[in-house]
Scaffold this motif. Structure first.
Motif, PDB file in Angstrom:
ATOM      1  N   PRO A 136      42.494  37.630  29.613  1.00  0.00           N
ATOM      2  CA  PRO A 136      43.083  37.595  30.950  1.00  0.00           C
ATOM      3  C   PRO A 136      42.774  38.872  31.741  1.00  0.00           C
ATOM      4  CG  PRO A 136      44.780  37.940  29.305  1.00  0.00           C
ATOM      5  CD  PRO A 136      43.507  37.698  28.564  1.00  0.00           C
ATOM      6  N   PRO A 137      42.834  38.774  33.065  1.00  0.00           N
ATOM      7  CA  PRO A 137      42.601  39.966  33.891  1.00  0.00           C
ATOM      8  C   PRO A 137      43.583  41.081  33.542  1.00  0.00           C
ATOM      9  CG  PRO A 137      42.717  37.998  35.260  1.00  0.00           C
ATOM     10  CD  PRO A 137      43.110  37.591  33.878  1.00  0.00           C
ATOM     11  N   VAL A 138      43.116  42.304  33.657  1.00  0.00           N
ATOM     12  CA  VAL A 138      43.934  43.477  33.310  1.00  0.00           C
ATOM     13  C   VAL A 138      45.224  43.489  34.115  1.00  0.00           C
ATOM     14  CG1 VAL A 138      44.006  46.004  33.385  1.00  0.00           C
ATOM     15  CG2 VAL A 138      41.961  44.836  32.567  1.00  0.00           C
ATOM     16  N   THR A 139      45.164  43.141  35.396  1.00  0.00           N
ATOM     17  CA  THR A 139      46.380  43.175  36.227  1.00  0.00           C
ATOM     18  C   THR A 139      47.435  42.227  35.674  1.00  0.00           C
ATOM     19  OG1 THR A 139      45.373  41.562  37.721  1.00  0.00           O
ATOM     20  CG2 THR A 139      45.233  43.888  38.360  1.00  0.00           C
ATOM     21  N   ASN A 140      47.037  41.054  35.196  1.00  0.00           N
ATOM     22  CA  ASN A 140      48.006  40.111  34.621  1.00  0.00           C
ATOM     23  C   ASN A 140      48.630  40.691  33.363  1.00  0.00           C
ATOM     24  OD1 ASN A 140      46.821  38.524  36.584  1.00  0.00           O
ATOM     25  ND2 ASN A 140      46.628  36.737  35.274  1.00  0.00           N
ATOM     26  N   THR A 141      47.818  41.314  32.518  1.00  0.00           N
ATOM     27  CA  THR A 141      48.299  41.902  31.277  1.00  0.00           C
ATOM     28  C   THR A 141      49.280  43.035  31.563  1.00  0.00           C
ATOM     29  OG1 THR A 141      46.183  41.343  30.257  1.00  0.00           O
ATOM     30  CG2 THR A 141      47.560  42.917  29.089  1.00  0.00           C
TER      31      THR A 141
END
Length: 83
Positions: free
Chosen positions: A54-59
């Motif tokens: 998943p995208p870093v921002t979501n994580t």
């Protein structure tokens, strides 16, 4: 991304795209074969299937949300363990 003509397997160019949903995760790709002897025009469908990573921002948002729900004592313990 490379698209190949389904008839002659030569490289095809995407002439236009028609998004089929608001999220722009499914689209019809209007393609032209680059092989002059074929000159086929066709539509391929492109669709998002799943995340591999998943995208870093979501994580980061998920981690911040989970940490925010911890008690102060649990946050201090977590910080000691990973800090």
């Amino acid at each position: 991304m490379q698209i190949n003509c389904p008839h002659c397997q030569h490289k095809a160019h995407i002439a236009s795209r028609n998004n089929l949903n608001d999220e722009k995760t499914i689209a019809d790709l209007y393609c032209n074969c680059s092989n002059p002897a074929c000159a086929a025009r066709f539509v391929m469908q492109l669709g998002f299937q799943r995340w591999i990573n998943p995208p870093v921002t979501n994580t980061l948002e998920l981690a911040a949300s989970l940490i925010g729900k911890l008690s102060k004592a649990d946050r201090v313990a977590l910080l000691k363990e990973f800090g």
